[in-house]
Design an enzyme around this catalytic site. Structure first.
Site, PDB file in Angstrom:
ATOM      1  N   HIS A 102       0.846  -1.203   0.000  1.00  0.00           N
ATOM      2  CA  HIS A 102       0.000   0.000   0.000  1.00  0.00           C
ATOM      3  C   HIS A 102       0.876   1.246   0.000  1.00  0.00           C
ATOM      4  CE1 HIS A 102       1.307  -0.367   4.150  1.00  0.00           C
ATOM      5  NE2 HIS A 102       0.987   0.905   4.326  1.00  0.00           N
ATOM      6  N   ASP A 104       0.735   4.918   2.172  1.00  0.00           N
ATOM      7  CA  ASP A 104       0.009   5.355   3.365  1.00  0.00           C
ATOM      8  C   ASP A 104      -1.120   6.326   3.021  1.00  0.00           C
ATOM      9  OD1 ASP A 104       1.509   3.812   5.118  1.00  0.00           O
ATOM     10  OD2 ASP A 104       3.054   5.364   5.299  1.00  0.00           O
ATOM     11  N   HIS A 254       4.701   0.177  -0.047  1.00  0.00           N
ATOM     12  CA  HIS A 254       5.516  -0.562   0.909  1.00  0.00           C
ATOM     13  C   HIS A 254       4.666  -1.605   1.608  1.00  0.00           C
ATOM     14  CE1 HIS A 254       3.806   2.785   3.178  1.00  0.00           C
ATOM     15  NE2 HIS A 254       3.853   1.998   4.247  1.00  0.00           N
ATOM     16  N   ARG A 270       5.712   6.285  13.635  1.00  0.00           N
ATOM     17  CA  ARG A 270       5.579   6.850  12.283  1.00  0.00           C
ATOM     18  C   ARG A 270       4.928   8.228  12.332  1.00  0.00           C
ATOM     19  NH1 ARG A 270       1.689   3.898   8.316  1.00  0.00           N
ATOM     20  NH2 ARG A 270       0.284   5.572   8.935  1.00  0.00           N
TER      21      ARG A 270
HETATM   22  C1  SIN Z   1       3.570   1.089   7.468  1.00  0.00           C
HETATM   23  O1  SIN Z   1       3.942   2.240   7.594  1.00  0.00           O
HETATM   24  O2  SIN Z   1       2.664   0.786   6.715  1.00  0.00           O
HETATM   25  C2  SIN Z   1       4.232  -0.016   8.264  1.00  0.00           C
HETATM   26  C3  SIN Z   1       5.673  -0.153   7.968  1.00  0.00           C
HETATM   27  C4  SIN Z   1       6.363  -1.047   8.967  1.00  0.00           C
HETATM   28  O3  SIN Z   1       5.830  -1.291  10.058  1.00  0.00           O
HETATM   29  O4  SIN Z   1       7.454  -1.509   8.668  1.00  0.00           O
END
Ligand code: SIN
Length: 280
Positions: A102, A104, A254, A270
């Site tokens: 996806h 974000d 990602h 994040r």
């Molecule tokens: C994400 O930001 O979608 C998760 C990435 C991660 O936990 O490595």
């Protein structure tokens, strides 16, 4: 400050920078340019407070606050916690978030521009994050497919993703659903800064392609999703504590990968930077 590419299609490591110290405009501009040039910037070995993390992320733009408020467990609501850890029996973060390809918040009318993910605790094995260049994926499509998808649009759905990923949890509240209605975006988007075209698809969040019979739309989406994450377009990030990874959600997808969550803990913070344009 030095730059070292991480792979042929995506990613650059920046060394010689300490994000806990004030970053002058010139060095920030070099990082910002590196993000446009390489889609992902890695800065290792950082020791950041939550406030320093937020302050650095804010250099890129305003930050977005996640609708799952139960995972905003630091003093900074701009930090969304991804973790399998619990304190006093309460999860401090969303576990198994983003274990699908996806970008974000693609399910917003104006999806976020970028993310700044900081690793505080990482398992010794597993839990890598895969990043794929959607420029490379688009460029490698055959001319017929490029023509076929040029004007197609697709529905991005947070509630659809949530039900699939977290169907065993409390469902989204009416307020959360109202903040995340389904949205329609083009399947091919042009980056507002680099003007490069990229493929804008994804697993689970992208519900359907508009205007095609259901089976045909599903087959096309499956084919585009499989193509988009071919090994040739992917960089695999193996986390160390103290890594800061910044990526551009307008040119990448990602996916986080599993780990032994009984044996190890993972704590990631994040910060997510608001976008400024509707994909077009
Ligand atoms: C994400 O930001 O979608 C998760 C990435 C991660 O936990 O490595």
């Amino acid at each position: 400050m030095e730059l070292q590419p991480l792979g042929p299609v995506l990613g650059v490591e920046v060394t010689g920078v300490d994000l806990s110290e004030p970053l002058d405009n010139e060095r920030f501009a070099a990082i910002r340019q590196a993000l446009n040039d390489h889609c992902l910037v890695l800065i290792r070995g950082q020791e950041l407070t939550e406030g320093e993390h937020v302050a650095f992320a804010k250099r890129f733009g305003d930050l977005q606050v996640h609708v799952l408020k139960q995972f905003l467990t630091t003093p900074y609501p701009e930090l969304y916690v991804l973790s399998n850890k619990a304190v006093d029996g309460k999860p401090i973060g969303n576990h198994k978030e983003g274990w699908n390809w996806h970008s974000d918040w693609s399910y917003y009318e104006v999806p976020c521009f970028g993310s700044v993910l900081y690793s505080r605790e990482v398992p010794p094995e597993g839990a890598d994050t895969l990043f794929a260049s959607m420029y490379a994926a688009y460029d490698a499509l055959d001319p017929e497919t490029k023509a076929k998808i040029a004007d197609l649009k697709a529905v991005h759905s947070y509630s659809g993703y949530y039900a699939k990923a977290f169907g065993d949890r409390e469902p989204l509240s009416e307020e959360q659903k109202a903040k995340t209605p389904d949205v329609v975006h083009p399947v091919v988007r042009t980056h507002p800064e680099t003007r490069r075209k990229s493929l804008f698809v994804g697993e689970d969040i992208v519900k359907e392609i508009c205007g095609l019979p259901v089976a045909e739309g599903k087959a096309l989406l499956d084919r585009l999703n499989a193509h988009a994450v071919s090994d040739d377009f992917v960089y695999r990030h193996k986390w160390r504590v103290g890594d800061v990874v910044i990526w551009d959600n307008r040119s990448t997808m990602h996916k986080a990968t599993p780990y032994d969550d009984k044996a190890y803990t993972r704590v990631m913070h994040r910060a997510t930077i608001k976008g400024t344009d509707r994909p077009a």
